[in-house]
Design a protein around this motif. Sequence first.
Motif, PDB file in Angstrom:
ATOM      1  N   SER A  47       0.819  -1.202   0.000  1.00  0.00           N
ATOM      2  CA  SER A  47       0.000   0.000   0.000  1.00  0.00           C
ATOM      3  C   SER A  47       0.862   1.265   0.000  1.00  0.00           C
ATOM      4  N   ASP A  48       1.870   1.290   0.903  1.00  0.00           N
ATOM      5  CA  ASP A  48       2.685   2.483   1.055  1.00  0.00           C
ATOM      6  C   ASP A  48       3.470   2.828  -0.205  1.00  0.00           C
ATOM      7  N   ASN A  49       3.935   1.757  -0.867  1.00  0.00           N
ATOM      8  CA  ASN A  49       4.878   2.010  -1.956  1.00  0.00           C
ATOM      9  C   ASN A  49       4.257   1.971  -3.336  1.00  0.00           C
ATOM     10  N   ARG A  50       2.922   1.788  -3.389  1.00  0.00           N
ATOM     11  CA  ARG A  50       2.329   1.524  -4.696  1.00  0.00           C
ATOM     12  C   ARG A  50       2.485   2.698  -5.664  1.00  0.00           C
ATOM     13  N   GLN A  51       2.578   3.931  -5.123  1.00  0.00           N
ATOM     14  CA  GLN A  51       2.705   5.080  -6.034  1.00  0.00           C
ATOM     15  C   GLN A  51       4.061   5.102  -6.730  1.00  0.00           C
ATOM     16  N   TYR A  52       5.028   4.425  -6.093  1.00  0.00           N
ATOM     17  CA  TYR A  52       6.389   4.537  -6.622  1.00  0.00           C
ATOM     18  C   TYR A  52       6.806   3.282  -7.365  1.00  0.00           C
ATOM     19  N   ILE A  53       5.811   2.503  -7.772  1.00  0.00           N
ATOM     20  CA  ILE A  53       6.136   1.202  -8.372  1.00  0.00           C
ATOM     21  C   ILE A  53       6.992   1.372  -9.622  1.00  0.00           C
ATOM     22  N   ALA A  54       6.837   2.491 -10.333  1.00  0.00           N
ATOM     23  CA  ALA A  54       7.606   2.683 -11.555  1.00  0.00           C
ATOM     24  C   ALA A  54       9.063   2.970 -11.227  1.00  0.00           C
ATOM     25  N   ILE A  55       9.321   3.527 -10.025  1.00  0.00           N
ATOM     26  CA  ILE A  55      10.680   3.911  -9.676  1.00  0.00           C
ATOM     27  C   ILE A  55      11.387   2.764  -8.947  1.00  0.00           C
ATOM     28  N   GLN A  56      10.691   2.172  -7.930  1.00  0.00           N
ATOM     29  CA  GLN A  56      11.324   1.116  -7.127  1.00  0.00           C
ATOM     30  C   GLN A  56      10.322  -0.032  -6.992  1.00  0.00           C
ATOM     31  N   ALA A  57      10.218  -0.834  -8.029  1.00  0.00           N
ATOM     32  CA  ALA A  57       9.199  -1.876  -8.081  1.00  0.00           C
ATOM     33  C   ALA A  57       9.380  -2.911  -6.973  1.00  0.00           C
ATOM     34  N   TRP A  58      10.615  -3.155  -6.528  1.00  0.00           N
ATOM     35  CA  TRP A  58      10.862  -4.211  -5.538  1.00  0.00           C
ATOM     36  C   TRP A  58      10.117  -3.983  -4.231  1.00  0.00           C
ATOM     37  N   ALA A  59       9.937  -2.745  -3.877  1.00  0.00           N
ATOM     38  CA  ALA A  59       9.264  -2.433  -2.622  1.00  0.00           C
ATOM     39  C   ALA A  59       7.820  -2.918  -2.639  1.00  0.00           C
ATOM     40  N   VAL A  60       7.237  -3.063  -3.838  1.00  0.00           N
ATOM     41  CA  VAL A  60       5.872  -3.570  -3.959  1.00  0.00           C
ATOM     42  C   VAL A  60       5.873  -5.066  -4.305  1.00  0.00           C
ATOM     43  N   LEU A  61       6.735  -5.418  -5.254  1.00  0.00           N
ATOM     44  CA  LEU A  61       6.714  -6.797  -5.774  1.00  0.00           C
ATOM     45  C   LEU A  61       7.160  -7.819  -4.735  1.00  0.00           C
ATOM     46  N   ALA A  62       8.151  -7.492  -3.912  1.00  0.00           N
ATOM     47  CA  ALA A  62       8.666  -8.487  -2.955  1.00  0.00           C
ATOM     48  C   ALA A  62       7.596  -8.897  -1.946  1.00  0.00           C
ATOM     49  N   PRO A  63       6.935  -7.956  -1.263  1.00  0.00           N
ATOM     50  CA  PRO A  63       5.872  -8.399  -0.338  1.00  0.00           C
ATOM     51  C   PRO A  63       4.705  -9.063  -1.077  1.00  0.00           C
ATOM     52  N   ALA A  64       4.384  -8.567  -2.267  1.00  0.00           N
ATOM     53  CA  ALA A  64       3.301  -9.190  -3.034  1.00  0.00           C
ATOM     54  C   ALA A  64       3.652 -10.634  -3.347  1.00  0.00           C
TER      55      ALA A  64
END
Lengths: 600, 282
Positions: free
Chosen positions: B230-247
């Motif tokens: 949730s926190d990092n979803r806006q920045y998925i284009a810049i730092q995808a790992w912050a979203v993809l790893a927990p997902a």
Amino acid sequence: MSDAPAPVVQVVGLSLGLTTGDPVVEDVSFTVGAGQILGLVGESGSGKTTTALALLGYTRRGVELRGGSVSISGQPILGQGISNLRNLRGKVVSYVPQDPGGALNPSLRVGDAVMDVLRAHRAGAASLESVKASLERVELGADPRLPRRYPHQLSGGQQQRVTIAMACVCDPPVAVLDEPTTGLDVITQDRILAELARLRDDDGMAMVYVSHDLAVVAKMADRIVVMYAGRVVESGPADEVIERPRHPYTRALVSAIPDFRRPRALRGIPGVSVGVGEWPSGCAFVPRCRHAIGRCSESLPELSAATPDHSVRCIRWQELASDGAEPGDGRAAATAVEAEDEALLQVDHLEVEYRNGRRRNTVVHDVSFAIESGRCVALVGESGSGKTTIGRCLAGLHPPSGGRIVFDGSELAAFARNRPLAARRRIQIVFQNPFESLNPRHKVSSSIERPLRVLRGLSQGDSRTEVGELLDRAKLPRRVGDRFPIELSGGERQRVAIARALAAKPDLLICDEVTSALDVSVQAAVLELLSELQRDLRLSMLFITHNLGVVACVADSVLVMDRGSLRESGSVAQVLNAPADEYTRRLLSAAPCLPDGAYS
Amino acid sequence: MTGRLRFMRSFSGAVGVTIVVFVVAVAIFGRYVAPYDPNVPVTVPLAPPSSHYWLGTDFLGRDVFSRLLYGGRSVITLAALATGLGYLIGMSVGLIAGFSRSRIDPVLMRSVDVMLAFPPLLFLLVLISGAGTGVEVLVIGVAVIQAPGISRIVRTATLEVSVRGYVEAAIARGERSYAVIVREVLPNIMAPVLVDSGLRFTYSILIIASVNFLGLGLQPPASDWALMISDNRQYIAIQAWAVLAPAAMIALLTIGINLTGDAIARSLGRSYVPKTARSAVI
């Protein structure tokens, strides 16, 4: 027979096996002429259904063809491509399955089901008229709305007639019938058999009739092939096989058939049939054969001709032929027990109804009877006659809506949990289906132990020793106690269920169709056990059954029920030999029995 | 491996158990090997993966790998608690309804139908808006969402088993209903219930993750996989790992549980086939 018609079905050296390697059927050969019925007889696991299905060029998953040939009307069946086979099935050879309820598509109206067969083979003739004509042939023409019905709206007999109509609608020269009347009551069975006989006579249809019930086969078949462990052990003209069976297995099988016209103590075949993958190198029947000698297990006996038309697979058939009949004895059970006069159980004007919402459906109406101590009373009737419901009322599983049940002088409460411990202990019930009556998650010993603990308050140690004794009583090896029900055969499970009932030291044992799910030979063994227990433990029994032959073999007196009411009651000899009621006479005339000259 | 662990012999059972053990191990023991404090920024925000920060950093500059190692415990514990509580309620209701054959059955089942009529997430949001955000509310809410479906499955299985001879034999012995249910009924309805439990557990995880994602469950700065997404979803284009790893962790857990559940069901299912039916299949 010199004027034998040219064979329509020719099976030569048919062998089938599991894809994993073990043989299922080996070297089976037979022929069937036009207008002839061949009876294919054997216990479950003998390969008879596998053989029957091979006649349609069909093998179940995991089964493969090993060799041999099947030809029907001159056309080879085996080795055909699937589209050719599809063409032949239904048109040249058709199949009537065992369980019509499961075989008819529940979402297809029966008229459409018959129509589908026509469309597949005779698109030109597919019309409502021909569907109706085919239903008329199986006596379903009376109701014009029947083709619009769904299978669940029909009775079991009607369903089976529909499957027969489907099998006959394209006039195939051959029909394969797999236990077509198992699960139907005797009167319906009798009518279906009459219709099959008519189809054979009118249309000259050849039939292969698969069954474990020799009495039915004796009535229908021209020739009989007896199979044991995947091989033919005897084959010959029907009357000859029934009257002068040569193979010890066939003899035992004929002796195991309960026949109300010739009451006798039945003798079961000890042991269980060898399963697939356990075939010995010699004769497969050796472990259960009373005549086995060392030579029997050395090598597989050849099929040898006893007469030109009658062959048998036993090395000793010639010696045994002169041996004469197995020692027969009269009815042991009936004479041995001195009945006391006082009634152990008295049922007065029993009424039972099932409620479905507001609708009330009376299933038992004004039934009164008594069971004297030490006697076996049979309760006979067709399915739906209310006989099982009476048994359930006695056991405290279903509340009566009127009347009284008096057990040993005191009236019983409707539900078991409201009855005193002594009453619960003294009345025990054994259920119909051995595959459902034991908890699959408990070991056999734990199932038998439960009544010991709950009803007799024994300690763990005491009950352990008693479980062993009970297994002995039920003629089961003690190691069975450590098994789960899934590892046992139907007959073994039913023995466990009997042992569980005996654990309570009951005075009254209710046996609800205890043998109807079992093979004939196993049935005989279970009946033998029950008769012996009744004699030794002075048990009173209520024996619920639809099989009049069984009644004659175990019971002292009999109650005949029809649609919830008692039609006739009296001693077995009186009711079976001189029935007073019209319904009893119909039951008796419909009951399959062996011909007069049958081996005994 | 015999008996209870027979399901491990199948491919899906072995793979499923491996995955579940791996994810659960990460969730429980991960925090002891985490290189950094999960709640303290360690370098610039949204840094890409490097040899120091294996999965980069999030939008506040916290180490994603450390947060990943910390973030599993909450969601798995909450989901397990909620599912367990749901089973306690649902199985009791289902067993009583299925076994009683009296007026209780329709009363219970119609109540269950009413419960089933609420959209689950909406129900949970209404509950949270009324009772406030909190771990207890979340667990009870999810349990209440799960219970009706569980009770229906349990009731159906119970109805089927209740007419078997061994149950009737116990009733005819006059045993108390509790004893009959525990000894005779319960062991024989476990196959459908166990298969279903895998799916339910996954569903609990998804619901809790959804609520956390919506910001109504656990509150920042707690490290939680759903919250990380949730926190990092806006920045998925810049730092995808912050979203993809927990997902990926949530997805892995879901898949692993389902594979295990299927394998258990199949191994149990086999012993349900009566011997006649089995020999008929050969």
